[in-house]
Write a protein that holds these residues in place. Structure first.
Motif, PDB file in Angstrom:
ATOM      1  N   LEU A 220      30.074  37.793  62.473  1.00  0.00           N
ATOM      2  CA  LEU A 220      30.975  37.425  63.562  1.00  0.00           C
ATOM      3  C   LEU A 220      30.774  38.351  64.760  1.00  0.00           C
ATOM      4  CD1 LEU A 220      34.311  36.728  61.675  1.00  0.00           C
ATOM      5  CD2 LEU A 220      32.300  35.278  61.940  1.00  0.00           C
ATOM      6  N   ASN A 221      31.253  37.902  65.905  1.00  0.00           N
ATOM      7  CA  ASN A 221      31.181  38.718  67.116  1.00  0.00           C
ATOM      8  C   ASN A 221      31.898  40.047  66.929  1.00  0.00           C
ATOM      9  OD1 ASN A 221      29.752  36.710  68.503  1.00  0.00           O
ATOM     10  ND2 ASN A 221      31.644  35.669  69.046  1.00  0.00           N
ATOM     11  N   SER A 222      32.897  40.094  66.049  1.00  0.00           N
ATOM     12  CA  SER A 222      33.666  41.314  65.788  1.00  0.00           C
ATOM     13  C   SER A 222      32.899  42.319  64.938  1.00  0.00           C
ATOM     14  CB  SER A 222      34.964  40.949  65.058  1.00  0.00           C
ATOM     15  OG  SER A 222      34.673  40.447  63.760  1.00  0.00           O
TER      16      SER A 222
ATOM     17  N   ASN B  28      31.264  25.504  63.272  1.00  0.00           N
ATOM     18  CA  ASN B  28      32.318  25.790  62.307  1.00  0.00           C
ATOM     19  C   ASN B  28      31.666  25.777  60.932  1.00  0.00           C
ATOM     20  OD1 ASN B  28      34.447  25.828  64.228  1.00  0.00           O
ATOM     21  ND2 ASN B  28      34.459  23.598  64.211  1.00  0.00           N
TER      22      ASN B  28
ATOM     23  N   ILE C 165      35.178  29.400  58.827  1.00  0.00           N
ATOM     24  CA  ILE C 165      34.943  30.278  59.968  1.00  0.00           C
ATOM     25  C   ILE C 165      34.782  29.424  61.215  1.00  0.00           C
ATOM     26  CG2 ILE C 165      33.435  32.032  60.951  1.00  0.00           C
ATOM     27  CD1 ILE C 165      32.593  32.629  57.988  1.00  0.00           C
ATOM     28  N   ARG C 166      35.602  29.706  62.201  1.00  0.00           N
ATOM     29  CA  ARG C 166      35.527  28.956  63.453  1.00  0.00           C
ATOM     30  C   ARG C 166      34.265  29.334  64.221  1.00  0.00           C
ATOM     31  NH1 ARG C 166      40.238  28.568  68.043  1.00  0.00           N
ATOM     32  NH2 ARG C 166      38.999  27.309  69.451  1.00  0.00           N
TER      33      ARG C 166
ATOM     34  N   ASN D 106      33.222  29.508  67.290  1.00  0.00           N
ATOM     35  CA  ASN D 106      33.119  30.356  68.483  1.00  0.00           C
ATOM     36  C   ASN D 106      33.158  31.839  68.137  1.00  0.00           C
ATOM     37  OD1 ASN D 106      35.861  30.347  67.826  1.00  0.00           O
ATOM     38  ND2 ASN D 106      36.499  30.543  69.955  1.00  0.00           N
ATOM     39  N   ASN D 107      33.439  32.183  66.881  1.00  0.00           N
ATOM     40  CA  ASN D 107      33.421  33.580  66.438  1.00  0.00           C
ATOM     41  C   ASN D 107      32.078  34.005  65.857  1.00  0.00           C
ATOM     42  OD1 ASN D 107      36.210  34.104  66.980  1.00  0.00           O
ATOM     43  ND2 ASN D 107      36.703  32.860  65.196  1.00  0.00           N
TER      44      ASN D 107
ATOM     45  N   GLN E   7      28.318  35.057  65.512  1.00  0.00           N
ATOM     46  CA  GLN E   7      27.202  35.637  66.255  1.00  0.00           C
ATOM     47  C   GLN E   7      25.897  35.071  65.703  1.00  0.00           C
ATOM     48  OE1 GLN E   7      26.302  39.925  65.756  1.00  0.00           O
ATOM     49  NE2 GLN E   7      26.442  40.003  67.986  1.00  0.00           N
TER      50      GLN E   7
END
Length: 80
Positions: free
Chosen positions: A27-29, A45, A68-69, A71-72, A74
């Protein structure tokens, strides 16, 4: 021009080929999920089964199913 290897392939073709196989989703996070890919749609998604969530390289949680959506996301990669 011939389509050799994975160069120039449509990503949706790659994703459909790896349904049912182990994948890593970052994820981007920075959080990483590893599990068996069940589905992915045009928005990226992602549905996973037998999912483990990794934070700072360590297992943080375990899920039976995870959604997992897109847009999150990576990246998604196939695990060998």
């Amino acid at each position: 021009m011939e389509n050799g290897g994975s160069e120039g392939r449509d990503p949706s073709g790659f994703l459909s080929e790896i349904i049912g196989t182990p994948v890593t989703v970052k994820l981007n996070s920075g959080v990483v999920y590893k599990g068996e890919l069940q589905s992915v749609d045009g928005y990226m998604n992602i549905a996973l089964e037998q999912t483990k969530e990794y934070v700072n390289g360590k297992v943080h949680r375990t899920y039976g199913d995870a959604f997992i959506r897109g847009n999150n996301v990576q990246y998604i990669s196939a695990d060998s």
